[in-house]
Write a protein that holds these residues in place. Structure first.
Motif, mmCIF file in Angstrom:
data_model
loop_
_atom_site.group_PDB
_atom_site.id
_atom_site.type_symbol
_atom_site.label_atom_id
_atom_site.label_comp_id
_atom_site.label_asym_id
_atom_site.label_seq_id
_atom_site.Cartn_x
_atom_site.Cartn_y
_atom_site.Cartn_z
ATOM 1 N N MET A 27 0.835 -1.203 0.000
ATOM 2 C CA MET A 27 0.000 0.000 0.000
ATOM 3 C C MET A 27 0.876 1.262 0.000
ATOM 4 O O MET A 27 0.595 2.218 -0.737
ATOM 5 C CB MET A 27 -0.912 -0.033 1.232
ATOM 6 N N SER A 30 2.341 1.939 -3.376
ATOM 7 C CA SER A 30 1.338 2.531 -4.255
ATOM 8 C C SER A 30 1.155 4.015 -3.952
ATOM 9 O O SER A 30 1.021 4.836 -4.870
ATOM 10 C CB SER A 30 0.013 1.791 -4.108
ATOM 11 N N TRP A 53 -7.656 5.321 -6.849
ATOM 12 C CA TRP A 53 -6.821 4.118 -6.937
ATOM 13 C C TRP A 53 -6.356 3.661 -5.552
ATOM 14 O O TRP A 53 -6.469 2.488 -5.207
ATOM 15 C CB TRP A 53 -5.626 4.377 -7.836
ATOM 16 N N ASN A 54 -5.832 4.594 -4.759
ATOM 17 C CA ASN A 54 -5.328 4.228 -3.438
ATOM 18 C C ASN A 54 -6.457 3.810 -2.502
ATOM 19 O O ASN A 54 -6.289 2.890 -1.699
ATOM 20 C CB ASN A 54 -4.517 5.370 -2.836
ATOM 21 N N LEU A 57 -7.496 0.280 -3.637
ATOM 22 C CA LEU A 57 -6.458 -0.683 -3.265
ATOM 23 C C LEU A 57 -6.503 -0.995 -1.775
ATOM 24 O O LEU A 57 -6.368 -2.151 -1.376
ATOM 25 C CB LEU A 57 -5.075 -0.154 -3.651
ATOM 26 N N TYR A 58 -6.721 0.024 -0.951
ATOM 27 C CA TYR A 58 -6.815 -0.196 0.494
ATOM 28 C C TYR A 58 -8.002 -1.093 0.840
ATOM 29 O O TYR A 58 -7.882 -2.019 1.645
ATOM 30 C CB TYR A 58 -6.926 1.135 1.232
#
Length: 94
Positions: A27, A30, A53-54, A57-58
């Motif tokens: 993470m 990223s 996006w982040n 992803l999390y």
């Protein structure tokens, strides 16, 4: 005086923001990559894309971390522990 509770779940492993260390490192990679992208190509669409996006992803990594037992295919300990040498041919005894 402050009271501290004993941490009894030490075998579960260290967690940062609800993620194991390896997923937390992914993470953070990223986040660093998205910060570099924002710095070198500054724009509103790039900033919004990096945030989405982040965030996604999390969410995905926390769901993977909760179902970690599904991905555990190998056993930790072998069935038999022996000092006998492994022989591929099986016709020679030691």
């Amino acid at each position: 005086m402050k009271k501290y509770e004993v941490y009894k779940n030490i075998r579960k492993g260290a967690m940062i923001w609800g993620l194991p260390i390896s997923l937390f490192a992914m993470m953070m990679l990223s986040v660093l990559a998205s910060l570099l992208i924002i710095i070198f190509s500054f724009g509103l669409l790039v900033i919004l894309t990096a945030l989405v996006w982040n965030g996604a992803l999390y969410i995905i990594l926390t769901k993977i971390a909760r179902k970690a037992l599904v991905f555990n295919f190998s056993k930790v300990f072998p069935k038999i522990i022996s000092n006998k040498k492994e022989n591929i041919l099986h016709h020679v005894d030691y």
